[in-house]
Scaffold this motif. Structure first.
Motif, PDB file in Angstrom:
ATOM      1  N   ASP A  14       0.812  -1.213   0.000  1.00 48.91           N
ATOM      2  CA  ASP A  14       0.000   0.000   0.000  1.00 48.91           C
ATOM      3  C   ASP A  14       0.848   1.266   0.000  1.00 48.91           C
ATOM      4  O   ASP A  14       0.389   2.320  -0.407  1.00 48.91           O
ATOM      5  CB  ASP A  14      -0.936   0.026   1.207  1.00 48.91           C
ATOM      6  N   SER A  15       2.091   1.135   0.480  1.00 46.05           N
ATOM      7  CA  SER A  15       2.964   2.299   0.575  1.00 46.05           C
ATOM      8  C   SER A  15       4.417   1.848   0.476  1.00 46.05           C
ATOM      9  O   SER A  15       4.726   0.661   0.622  1.00 46.05           O
ATOM     10  CB  SER A  15       2.752   3.017   1.908  1.00 46.05           C
ATOM     11  N   GLY A  16       5.292   2.816   0.266  1.00 42.39           N
ATOM     12  CA  GLY A  16       6.717   2.517   0.257  1.00 42.39           C
ATOM     13  C   GLY A  16       7.187   2.031   1.612  1.00 42.39           C
ATOM     14  O   GLY A  16       8.056   1.163   1.710  1.00 42.39           O
ATOM     15  N   GLY A  17       6.588   2.564   2.667  1.00 42.92           N
ATOM     16  CA  GLY A  17       6.948   2.146   4.028  1.00 42.92           C
ATOM     17  C   GLY A  17       6.616   0.689   4.271  1.00 42.92           C
ATOM     18  O   GLY A  17       7.407  -0.043   4.878  1.00 42.92           O
ATOM     19  N   GLN A  18       5.451   0.267   3.796  1.00 40.36           N
ATOM     20  CA  GLN A  18       5.066  -1.133   3.954  1.00 40.36           C
ATOM     21  C   GLN A  18       6.011  -2.036   3.164  1.00 40.36           C
ATOM     22  O   GLN A  18       6.440  -3.076   3.657  1.00 40.36           O
ATOM     23  CB  GLN A  18       3.627  -1.348   3.492  1.00 40.36           C
ATOM     24  N   ALA A  19       6.360  -1.628   1.949  1.00 36.92           N
ATOM     25  CA  ALA A  19       7.284  -2.401   1.119  1.00 36.92           C
ATOM     26  C   ALA A  19       8.637  -2.532   1.817  1.00 36.92           C
ATOM     27  O   ALA A  19       9.208  -3.629   1.885  1.00 36.92           O
ATOM     28  CB  ALA A  19       7.453  -1.735  -0.242  1.00 36.92           C
ATOM     29  N   LYS A  20       9.138  -1.443   2.354  1.00 38.39           N
ATOM     30  CA  LYS A  20      10.439  -1.466   3.045  1.00 38.39           C
ATOM     31  C   LYS A  20      10.397  -2.364   4.274  1.00 38.39           C
ATOM     32  O   LYS A  20      11.367  -3.064   4.568  1.00 38.39           O
ATOM     33  CB  LYS A  20      10.857  -0.049   3.424  1.00 38.39           C
ATOM     34  N   HIS A  21       9.279  -2.371   4.968  1.00 33.87           N
ATOM     35  CA  HIS A  21       9.115  -3.228   6.149  1.00 33.87           C
ATOM     36  C   HIS A  21       9.181  -4.702   5.748  1.00 33.87           C
ATOM     37  O   HIS A  21       9.886  -5.495   6.380  1.00 33.87           O
ATOM     38  CB  HIS A  21       7.789  -2.904   6.838  1.00 33.87           C
ATOM     39  N   TRP A  22       8.452  -5.071   4.691  1.00 29.10           N
ATOM     40  CA  TRP A  22       8.479  -6.461   4.223  1.00 29.10           C
ATOM     41  C   TRP A  22       9.878  -6.869   3.789  1.00 29.10           C
ATOM     42  O   TRP A  22      10.313  -7.985   4.060  1.00 29.10           O
ATOM     43  CB  TRP A  22       7.519  -6.639   3.057  1.00 29.10           C
ATOM     44  N   ILE A  23      10.580  -5.964   3.109  1.00 28.76           N
ATOM     45  CA  ILE A  23      11.939  -6.264   2.655  1.00 28.76           C
ATOM     46  C   ILE A  23      12.853  -6.480   3.861  1.00 28.76           C
ATOM     47  O   ILE A  23      13.612  -7.452   3.910  1.00 28.76           O
ATOM     48  CB  ILE A  23      12.473  -5.141   1.744  1.00 28.76           C
ATOM     49  N   ALA A  24      12.758  -5.607   4.854  1.00 27.45           N
ATOM     50  CA  ALA A  24      13.594  -5.719   6.057  1.00 27.45           C
ATOM     51  C   ALA A  24      13.314  -7.013   6.818  1.00 27.45           C
ATOM     52  O   ALA A  24      14.219  -7.583   7.440  1.00 27.45           O
ATOM     53  CB  ALA A  24      13.365  -4.517   6.968  1.00 27.45           C
ATOM     54  N   GLU A  25      12.067  -7.474   6.774  1.00 30.89           N
ATOM     55  CA  GLU A  25      11.696  -8.724   7.446  1.00 30.89           C
ATOM     56  C   GLU A  25      12.196  -9.966   6.711  1.00 30.89           C
ATOM     57  O   GLU A  25      12.078 -11.074   7.213  1.00 30.89           O
ATOM     58  CB  GLU A  25      10.173  -8.838   7.558  1.00 30.89           C
TER      59      GLU A  25
END
Length: 72
Positions: free
Chosen positions: A26-37
């Motif tokens: 939904d957002s760049g922040g969500q994408a970055k969170h998934w990548i970091a996980e």
């Protein structure tokens, strides 16, 4: 499920932007969170660089969703 993402004349797209532009995140922040996980795979290998340059021919996966990067 497999989606094609067209680079439309560009050389690459940042991984976090790819997830956002395809509608998976939904957002760049969500994408970055998934990548970091460690939830995002690049060619079957975990990719944790949020701005990794994704190029034509690569396949990105998140769960059972695959994104194939193509050039029109």
């Amino acid at each position: 499920m497999t989606h094609d993402f067209n680079l439309d004349g560009h050389e690459y797209v940042a991984l976090c932007d790819l997830l956002k532009h395809t509608g998976l995140a939904d957002s760049g922040g969500q994408a970055k969170h998934w990548i970091a996980e460690g939830r995002v795979l690049r060619g079957g290998v975990v990719e944790q660089r949020k701005t990794a340059k994704i190029r034509v021919g690569e396949i990105i996966s998140l769960g059972d969703v695959f994104i194939r990067v193509v050039q029109a």
